[in-house]
Design a protein around this motif. Structure first.
Motif, PDB file in Angstrom:
ATOM      1  N   GLN B 171       0.839  -1.245  -0.150  1.00 14.12           N
ATOM      2  CA  GLN B 171      -0.107  -0.063   0.298  1.00 14.12           C
ATOM      3  C   GLN B 171       0.781   1.362  -0.053  1.00 14.12           C
ATOM      4  N   TYR B 172       0.538   2.629  -0.640  1.00 16.89           N
ATOM      5  CA  TYR B 172       0.880   3.540  -0.756  1.00 16.89           C
ATOM      6  C   TYR B 172       1.029   4.345   0.720  1.00 16.89           C
ATOM      7  N   PRO B 173       1.782   5.343   0.960  1.00 19.14           N
ATOM      8  CA  PRO B 173       0.711   6.688   2.474  1.00 19.14           C
ATOM      9  C   PRO B 173      -0.591   7.007   2.235  1.00 19.14           C
ATOM     10  N   ASN B 174      -1.249   7.504   1.697  1.00 15.88           N
ATOM     11  CA  ASN B 174      -1.700   7.832   1.471  1.00 15.88           C
ATOM     12  C   ASN B 174      -3.292   6.415   2.020  1.00 15.88           C
ATOM     13  N   GLU B 175      -3.090   5.572   1.379  1.00 17.77           N
ATOM     14  CA  GLU B 175      -3.595   4.301   1.568  1.00 17.77           C
ATOM     15  C   GLU B 175      -3.418   3.771   3.408  1.00 17.77           C
ATOM     16  N   LEU B 176      -3.222   4.546   3.730  1.00 18.99           N
ATOM     17  CA  LEU B 176      -2.790   3.464   5.242  1.00 18.99           C
ATOM     18  C   LEU B 176      -3.221   4.624   6.134  1.00 18.99           C
ATOM     19  N   SER B 177      -3.433   3.611   7.766  1.00 20.11           N
ATOM     20  CA  SER B 177      -3.771   4.179   8.904  1.00 20.11           C
ATOM     21  C   SER B 177      -2.751   5.420   9.153  1.00 20.11           C
ATOM     22  N   GLY B 178      -2.773   6.134  10.332  1.00 20.79           N
ATOM     23  CA  GLY B 178      -2.168   7.001  10.839  1.00 20.79           C
ATOM     24  C   GLY B 178      -0.558   6.248  11.198  1.00 20.79           C
ATOM     25  N   GLY B 179      -1.216   5.139  12.093  1.00 22.04           N
ATOM     26  CA  GLY B 179       0.156   4.171  13.413  1.00 22.04           C
ATOM     27  C   GLY B 179       0.604   3.567  12.057  1.00 22.04           C
ATOM     28  N   GLN B 180       0.035   2.771  10.531  1.00 20.21           N
ATOM     29  CA  GLN B 180       0.538   2.445   9.815  1.00 20.21           C
ATOM     30  C   GLN B 180       1.753   3.140   9.328  1.00 20.21           C
ATOM     31  N   LYS B 181       1.567   4.683   8.982  1.00 21.96           N
ATOM     32  CA  LYS B 181       2.945   5.778   8.800  1.00 21.96           C
ATOM     33  C   LYS B 181       3.653   5.380   9.948  1.00 21.96           C
ATOM     34  N   GLN B 182       3.142   6.240  10.849  1.00 21.02           N
ATOM     35  CA  GLN B 182       4.235   5.577  12.054  1.00 21.02           C
ATOM     36  C   GLN B 182       5.594   4.941  12.092  1.00 21.02           C
ATOM     37  N   ARG B 183       4.820   3.315  11.856  1.00 23.33           N
ATOM     38  CA  ARG B 183       5.786   2.717  12.110  1.00 23.33           C
ATOM     39  C   ARG B 183       6.414   2.672  10.658  1.00 23.33           C
ATOM     40  N   THR B 184       6.196   2.602   9.517  1.00 18.64           N
ATOM     41  CA  THR B 184       7.142   2.946   8.166  1.00 18.64           C
ATOM     42  C   THR B 184       7.690   4.040   8.817  1.00 18.64           C
ATOM     43  N   ALA B 185       7.238   4.939   8.727  1.00 17.69           N
ATOM     44  CA  ALA B 185       8.553   6.340   8.577  1.00 17.69           C
ATOM     45  C   ALA B 185       9.923   5.651   9.793  1.00 17.69           C
ATOM     46  N   ILE B 186       9.510   5.172  11.030  1.00 21.45           N
ATOM     47  CA  ILE B 186      10.362   5.083  12.362  1.00 21.45           C
ATOM     48  C   ILE B 186      11.508   3.417  11.183  1.00 21.45           C
ATOM     49  N   LEU B 187      10.641   2.490  10.720  1.00 24.89           N
ATOM     50  CA  LEU B 187      11.669   0.888   9.788  1.00 24.89           C
ATOM     51  C   LEU B 187      12.684   1.894   9.108  1.00 24.89           C
ATOM     52  N   GLU B 188      11.894   2.691   8.185  1.00 28.26           N
ATOM     53  CA  GLU B 188      12.783   3.479   7.451  1.00 28.26           C
ATOM     54  C   GLU B 188      13.684   3.333   7.772  1.00 28.26           C
ATOM     55  N   GLN B 189      13.845   4.193   8.917  1.00 29.60           N
ATOM     56  CA  GLN B 189      14.589   5.278   8.908  1.00 29.60           C
ATOM     57  C   GLN B 189      16.139   4.426   9.409  1.00 29.60           C
ATOM     58  N   LEU B 190      15.569   3.426  10.457  1.00 25.35           N
ATOM     59  CA  LEU B 190      16.073   2.418  11.097  1.00 25.35           C
ATOM     60  C   LEU B 190      16.751   1.561  10.449  1.00 25.35           C
TER      61      LEU B 190
END
Lengths: 257, 301
Positions: B171-190
């Motif tokens: 899914q693309y960011p616009n299809e994610l919930s707020g929580g999913q976006k947060q986890r993705t952003a953190i994971l991406e940086q990790l």
């Protein structure tokens, strides 16, 4: 129900929206029929328009439409390539003035440019293409620069924080990340070009096109044909707009604007 | 305070602190900021910022570092974070992190100046690439990694499963919930930045459920490697005291005549490890006392 239709910001159901649109279409057609009754009238009657359309078809309307579309697509293709190149390089400080300069040129009048183009280009068909290319590009560049300016700083920082070089930022955030916007800019500016087509096509009558048909009809004050042609041009324009809009939404699932 | 060993030095430190409840050791310096200041033209945003954070070790537990920065709005926290991530060049001073690409010499891990990309940065909007799915975004984060393509895929899939993102990987960011976006952003940086991650107001505007999601993400990051270091800012002081093991208060210091010097700096540091308040798993009266003291400092700044 009617009360709701008159209340500002009221949300109405889809079928009611269609109903409202239908009512407006009936009103416009009704006004057209009524206003064209009698001996003196501004608009030709629907019968005259239908007759005009028939005669246009017999004169090769489809061929002229194809000719206009080819001219439009050719100009749009060249124009978008030039514009994207200029705009995508504009984040480079040394090259930014070029994009800004071209954007400012959109205030130049058409006549002056066609004069110099006629000196540079000998072929009339080429002349048509390049007049359109120049005007389209100036508007493309202006719109695309606005798209670039609207990219939030957070998106640039996000890419930088992921170890993207400046060129990668340009590629990922500006070019790949805004492809759908570029397509939408094309859609919006195509309307301007489609409007300019009549003027540009009159440069070379032999090449044909919808502009030539309008010019000829205008010469003989054939109102039925003129209105029929206007309707054809409008419908083709709307079709192009719909195709590009559908293409954007189909190709870019994330494009929600 | 039960300090059993206090050998100190700038980088190769090794001393052991044993608290009544939770024992820990501190090893090498993982972040050293010295005399940092940032000015835009004549306007000095932050100045004289110096602090050092060390690698924390707990027995039988992988324990990363969680460092909080609190302070009133407009005191320069975001500017400080941009300097910590290398996105903003300091006007004076340096930000140093260990250079793990070099081998240890004389017992010391060589240090290097932080550059953009060395430290992950997550802003409060959890910005992601709008044209990449979660999977593509994580793949992009690992693009410079030397591991093979299949290992990358395996790693991504493991993280997606651990972080509850497996179902929405395409899914693309616009299809994610707020929580999913947060986890993705953190994971991406990790995945990209190795050990360091700076989060600017990660709890801002979140509901209770999403706050829990981010807290859970912090735990996952902290427990996945001892060098993992989360630096975050927040206006929720109680949350900062509960989550962090080190809290810095940023604000305007007072001039001699009692007026505020309108340049942000660190006013006070609370080492919650040393105070025996870190990793308690609950918010106690002692935490509350610290929160009250922090608020009092903030109100005066």
């Amino acid at each position: 129900m009617i009360k709701k239709w008159l209340r500002p910001f009221e949300e109405i159901a889809g079928n009611q929206r269609y109903m409202i649109t239908g009512i407006w279409i009936i009103l416009v057609i009704g006004y057209w029929v009524i206003s064209s009754l009698g001996t003196k009238h501004l608009f030709p009657t629907p019968v005259q328009v239908a007759g005009g359309l028939r005669s246009l078809y017999n004169e090769g309307l489809v061929v002229h439409i194809v000719s206009s579309l080819l001219l439009c697509f050719k100009a749009a293709f060249i124009s978008i390539i030039i514009s994207l190149l200029i705009v995508y390089l504009s984040p480079i400080p040394l090259l930014k003035p070029i994009a800004l300069f071209f954007s400012k040129l959109r205030f130049l009048p058409l006549t002056g440019i066609t004069f110099y183009l006629s000196i540079l280009v000998s072929n009339a068909r080429q002349m048509q293409v390049w007049v359109l290319v120049i005007f389209m590009s100036l508007y493309f560049i202006t719109s695309l620069l606005a798209v670039l300016k609207d990219i939030p700083e957070e998106e640039i920082d996000h890419a930088r924080s992921l170890k993207c070089s400046r060129w990668e930022v340009l590629w990922e955030v500006v070019i790949k990340g805004r492809l759908d916007y570029a397509l939408d800019v094309l859609r919006q500016n195509l309307a301007i070009i489609w409007m300019m087509l009549v003027t540009v096509e009159s440069i070379l009558v032999a090449a044909g096109g919808l502009g030539v048909l309008i010019k000829n009809s205008d010469k003989f004050a054939n109102h039925g044909r003129i209105v029929a042609l206007q309707i054809v041009i409008l419908l083709i324009g709307l079709l192009l707009d719909w195709i590009l809009q559908t293409l954007r939404k189909g190709l870019f699932r994330y494009s929600t604007f | 305070m039960d300090i059993t060993d206090s050998a100190q030095g700038p980088f190769p430190l090794f001393y052991i602190l044993i608290k009544m409840t939770i024992a820990y050791e501190q090893k090498d310096t993982i972040l050293h900021v010295e005399s940092l200041s940032i000015a835009y033209g004549d306007k000095v945003i932050i100045s004289d910022i110096s602090f050092t954070e060390k690698d924390t070790i707990r027995k039988d537990k992988v324990q990363g570092q969680t460092i909080a920065f609190v302070g009133r709005s407009g005191r320069g926290k975001s500017t400080l974070f941009k300097a910590l991530t290398g996105l903003e060049q300091p006007t004076t001073g340096v930000v140093l992190i260990p250079d793990f690409s070099q081998s240890i010499t004389n017992g010391n891990q060589p240090a290097k100046k932080v550059r953009e990309g060395d430290v992950g940065f997550v802003n409060q909007k959890y910005t992601l690439f709008r044209h990449k799915t979660i999977y593509q975004a994580l793949q992009f984060s690992l693009r410079n990694s030397s591991i093979s393509a299949s290992e990358k895929q395996e790693k991504i899939m493991k993280y997606l499963a651990d972080w509850g993102l497996e179902q929405c990987k395409n899914q693309y960011p616009n299809e994610l919930s707020g929580g999913q976006k947060q986890r993705t952003a953190i994971l991406e940086q990790l995945l990209n930045s190795n050990y360091y991650m700076v989060l600017d107001e990660p709890f801002s505007g979140l509901d209770v459920g999403n706050i829990l999601n981010v807290k859970e993400s912090f735990r996952l990051v902290n427990e996945s490697h001892e060098l993992n270091t989360i630096i975050f800012s927040t206006h929720d002081i109680e949350l900062a005291v509960e989550l962090a093991d080190s809290v810095y208060v940023v604000g305007y210091p007072k001039n001699n005549n009692g007026t505020l010097n309108r340049t942000g700096t660190i006013l006070k540091h609370f080492d919650l490890k040393e105070m025996g308040l870190a990793w308690q798993g609950e918010f106690t009266d002692k935490h509350l006392d610290v929160a009250k003291e922090i608020k009092s400092i903030m109100l005066d700044s």
